[in-house]
Scaffold this motif. Structure first.
Motif, short mmCIF file in Angstrom:
data_model
loop_
_atom_site.label_atom_id
_atom_site.label_comp_id
_atom_site.label_asym_id
_atom_site.label_seq_id
_atom_site.Cartn_x
_atom_site.Cartn_y
_atom_site.Cartn_z
N GLU A 25 21.66 14.46 17.22
CA GLU A 25 21.70 15.53 18.52
C GLU A 25 23.00 15.59 19.25
OE1 GLU A 25 18.37 14.12 20.89
OE2 GLU A 25 16.86 14.04 19.18
N ALA A 26 23.79 14.67 18.89
CA ALA A 26 25.14 14.57 19.92
C ALA A 26 26.15 15.25 18.82
CB ALA A 26 25.80 13.02 20.03
N GLU A 27 25.63 15.67 17.62
CA GLU A 27 26.80 16.11 16.78
C GLU A 27 27.97 15.46 16.73
OE1 GLU A 27 27.11 20.12 18.49
OE2 GLU A 27 25.29 20.90 18.12
N ARG A 28 27.74 14.21 16.22
CA ARG A 28 28.90 13.42 15.95
C ARG A 28 28.29 12.56 14.82
NH1 ARG A 28 32.25 11.17 19.71
NH2 ARG A 28 32.70 12.77 21.47
N ALA A 29 29.39 11.78 14.06
CA ALA A 29 29.14 10.83 13.19
C ALA A 29 28.39 9.70 13.87
CB ALA A 29 30.31 10.47 12.36
#
Length: 61
Positions: A25-29
């Motif tokens: 959802e945060a578009e992060r690793a």
């Protein structure tokens, strides 16, 4: 000691499912997630659970 190891292993595996969702959802690793992001996601999921019902929320409590 084996009981404690099993508990910890299960805890880590269960947490990974949530961390993957938060990261997606945060578009992060996962490694890039901050404590603030994790807490905000937990609060958001709690609000969804309260306002829309348990079937809509991500966490199974």
């Amino acid at each position: 000691m084996l009981g404690k190891e099993n508990f910890f292993t299960n805890l880590v595996i269960a947490s990974l499912r949530h961390e993957r969702q938060i990261a997606a959802e945060a578009e992060r690793a996962i490694e890039q997630l901050t404590l603030k992001q994790v807490v905000a996601w937990l609060v958001k999921d709690g609000k969804i659970r309260t306002q829309q019902g348990v079937d809509v929320a991500f966490l199974d409590l």
